[in-house]
Design an enzyme around this catalytic site. Structure first.
Site, PDB file in Angstrom:
ATOM      1  N   CYS A 138       0.872  -1.170   0.000  1.00 34.89           N
ATOM      2  CA  CYS A 138       0.000   0.000   0.000  1.00 34.89           C
ATOM      3  C   CYS A 138       0.915   1.228   0.000  1.00 34.89           C
ATOM      4  CB  CYS A 138      -0.875  -0.011   1.249  1.00 34.89           C
ATOM      5  SG  CYS A 138       0.106   0.059   2.750  1.00 34.89           S
ATOM      6  N   HIS A 160       6.284  -6.516   7.431  1.00 39.29           N
ATOM      7  CA  HIS A 160       6.168  -7.928   7.760  1.00 39.29           C
ATOM      8  C   HIS A 160       6.486  -8.768   6.550  1.00 39.29           C
ATOM      9  CE1 HIS A 160       3.445  -6.869  11.305  1.00 39.29           C
ATOM     10  NE2 HIS A 160       4.609  -7.244  11.740  1.00 39.29           N
ATOM     11  N   CYS A 219       3.073   5.887   8.522  1.00 40.56           N
ATOM     12  CA  CYS A 219       2.140   6.202   7.446  1.00 40.56           C
ATOM     13  C   CYS A 219       1.310   7.430   7.845  1.00 40.56           C
ATOM     14  CB  CYS A 219       1.221   5.009   7.202  1.00 40.56           C
ATOM     15  SG  CYS A 219      -0.067   5.389   6.021  1.00 40.56           S
ATOM     16  N   GLU A 259       0.765  -1.357  15.845  1.00 40.81           N
ATOM     17  CA  GLU A 259       0.083  -0.096  15.480  1.00 40.81           C
ATOM     18  C   GLU A 259      -0.821   0.365  16.627  1.00 40.81           C
ATOM     19  OE1 GLU A 259      -2.325   0.061  11.803  1.00 40.81           O
ATOM     20  OE2 GLU A 259      -3.551   1.524  12.845  1.00 40.81           O
ATOM     21  N   THR A 282      -5.952   0.925  11.571  1.00 39.00           N
ATOM     22  CA  THR A 282      -6.181   1.167  10.132  1.00 39.00           C
ATOM     23  C   THR A 282      -6.568  -0.095   9.374  1.00 39.00           C
ATOM     24  OG1 THR A 282      -3.831   0.871   9.689  1.00 39.00           O
ATOM     25  CG2 THR A 282      -4.597   3.143   9.937  1.00 39.00           C
ATOM     26  N   HIS A 307      -1.107  -5.527  18.802  1.00 35.36           N
ATOM     27  CA  HIS A 307      -0.552  -5.180  17.488  1.00 35.36           C
ATOM     28  C   HIS A 307       0.249  -3.890  17.650  1.00 35.36           C
ATOM     29  CE1 HIS A 307      -0.234  -3.779  13.372  1.00 35.36           C
ATOM     30  NE2 HIS A 307      -0.527  -5.003  12.979  1.00 35.36           N
ATOM     31  N   SER A 314       1.702 -11.121   9.077  1.00 36.04           N
ATOM     32  CA  SER A 314       0.970  -9.943   8.597  1.00 36.04           C
ATOM     33  C   SER A 314      -0.523 -10.085   8.872  1.00 36.04           C
ATOM     34  CB  SER A 314       1.229  -9.788   7.099  1.00 36.04           C
ATOM     35  OG  SER A 314       0.213  -9.028   6.505  1.00 36.04           O
ATOM     36  N   SER A 315      -1.049  -9.225   9.753  1.00 38.97           N
ATOM     37  CA  SER A 315      -2.456  -9.386  10.137  1.00 38.97           C
ATOM     38  C   SER A 315      -3.375  -9.019   8.987  1.00 38.97           C
ATOM     39  CB  SER A 315      -2.778  -8.571  11.390  1.00 38.97           C
ATOM     40  OG  SER A 315      -2.805  -7.211  11.091  1.00 38.97           O
ATOM     41  N   ASN A 316      -2.956  -8.078   8.145  1.00 36.09           N
ATOM     42  CA  ASN A 316      -3.865  -7.721   7.046  1.00 36.09           C
ATOM     43  C   ASN A 316      -3.935  -8.838   6.009  1.00 36.09           C
ATOM     44  OD1 ASN A 316      -2.497  -6.715   4.335  1.00 36.09           O
ATOM     45  ND2 ASN A 316      -1.142  -6.122   6.000  1.00 36.09           N
TER      46      ASN A 316
HETATM   47 FE1  F3S Z   1      -1.012   1.147   4.334  1.00 41.17          FE
HETATM   48 FE2  F3S Z   1      -1.041   3.322   5.633  1.00 41.17          FE
HETATM   49 FE3  F3S Z   1      -3.217   2.229   4.966  1.00 41.17          FE
HETATM   50  S1  F3S Z   1       0.368   1.679   5.938  1.00 41.17           S
HETATM   51  S2  F3S Z   1      -2.812   0.071   4.976  1.00 41.17           S
HETATM   52  S3  F3S Z   1      -1.761   3.088   3.562  1.00 41.17           S
HETATM   53  S4  F3S Z   1      -2.768   3.136   6.882  1.00 41.17           S
END
Ligand code: F3S
Length: 289
Positions: free
Chosen positions: A12, A44, A104, A134, A172, A132, A228-230
């Site tokens: 991202c 990650h 970010c 973050e 996020t 986590h 990586s949790s996402n």
């Molecule tokens: Fe990536 Fe920032 Fe969104 S790290 S997932 S663009 S909050």
């Protein structure tokens, strides 16, 4: 066999920015000779972290770790996209490190909201996964009572003082629908305060696209680091739509044995998966099936 790669697979904006920052610092070091560290792995993804290690970038896992670095070697520390607690930045500076903040901007926005709202007396509710980095980081910008809530059940069980004003934000990468469900509980319970939707749009878009893609393919491949949790969330979403969903870190983990009936394979990847890994998997599936 047709292979469809999700448009929003991979890095991202925030992760790309953080990784670019490290490579820029490496280029600067060639001139200045200062050692470079990242506070925790920059993303990650083992491949990227190993490449950086080969280029002499060291990972500091904690403040205690930073404290062990001899004074003359206290160079630049890069803060990763997840961000860190305010106190961590300050301690690193106090130790003599030069801090380059690659948090970010969307995470930084949460830090700013939490700092301001807590200074105005509101208690903070972070909807996210306790533990986590973050979420830990966000918590560290609050100057008032801070609660971390991960589920509807936890929201139902949270005990706040009468009249306590809340400011609700989210991690996020939290699932947007789950965030709305949690917020709904607070509304039903009649709490005062504000709600700021801080779920990152990149996550929403990636998740919606993955869900849609998984629903129309025969096999779905989700690529990302196992920390990586996402990526894990992407996998869960795809699994709901497609029984044959595989979670891999790199091509080496892919041991596909596909039934003849398989016509369409979908690929998506977490926010910290580099393009070269995605391409490798995509090419492999295209060529071999
Ligand atoms: Fe990536 Fe920032 Fe969104 S790290 S997932 S663009 S909050």
């Amino acid at each position: 066999m047709e292979v469809i790669l999700a448009e929003h697979a991979g890095f991202c904006f925030g992760v790309q920015r953080a990784v670019d920052t490290v490579y820029e610092q490496i280029a600067c070091r060639e001139k200045e000779g200062r050692p470079i560290y990242t506070f925790g792995p920059i993303i990650h993804n083992e491949e990227v972290v190993c490449d950086l290690q080969r280029r002499g970038v060291r990972v500091l896992d904690s403040l205690a770790d930073a404290g062990k670095v001899p004074k003359e070697e206290r160079g630049t520390v890069i803060i990763r996209s997840h961000g860190v607690e305010k106190a961590v930045c300050e301690s690193l500076k106090d130790m003599g490190f030069c801090v380059v903040d690659a948090t970010c901007p969307f995470v930084k926005r949460i830090h700013n909201i939490v700092e301001k709202e807590s200074a105005e007396g509101k208690s903070i509710v972070i909807v996210g996964n306790a533990g986590h980095p973050e979420v830990e980081g966000i918590k560290g910008w609050s100057g008032s009572a801070t609660y971390i809530v991960e589920s509807v059940e936890e929201a139902q069980n949270l005990v706040c003082s009468p009249g306590e004003e809340l400011c609700i934000v989210s991690q996020t990468t939290f699932n947007y629908k789950k965030f709305q469900d949690v917020v709904e509980i607070f509304k039903e319970r009649g709490y005062n305060g504000s709600v700021v939707n801080t779920v990152c749009n990149a996550t929403e878009v990636r998740q919606a696209e993955a869900r849609e893609l998984a629903a129309r393919v025969d096999v779905m491949i989700v690529i990302g680091g196992n920390q990586s949790s996402n990526t894990r969330k992407l996998y869960e979403i795809c699994r709901q739509e497609c029984d044959m969903t595989y979670y891999i870190q790199t091509l080496d983990d892919l041991h596909l044995r596909l039934p003849e009936s398989v016509r369409l394979v979908g690929i998506t990847a977490g926010a910290s998966t580099p393009n070269n890994i995605i391409e490798e998997v995509q090419n492999y599936v295209r060529i071999n099936f």
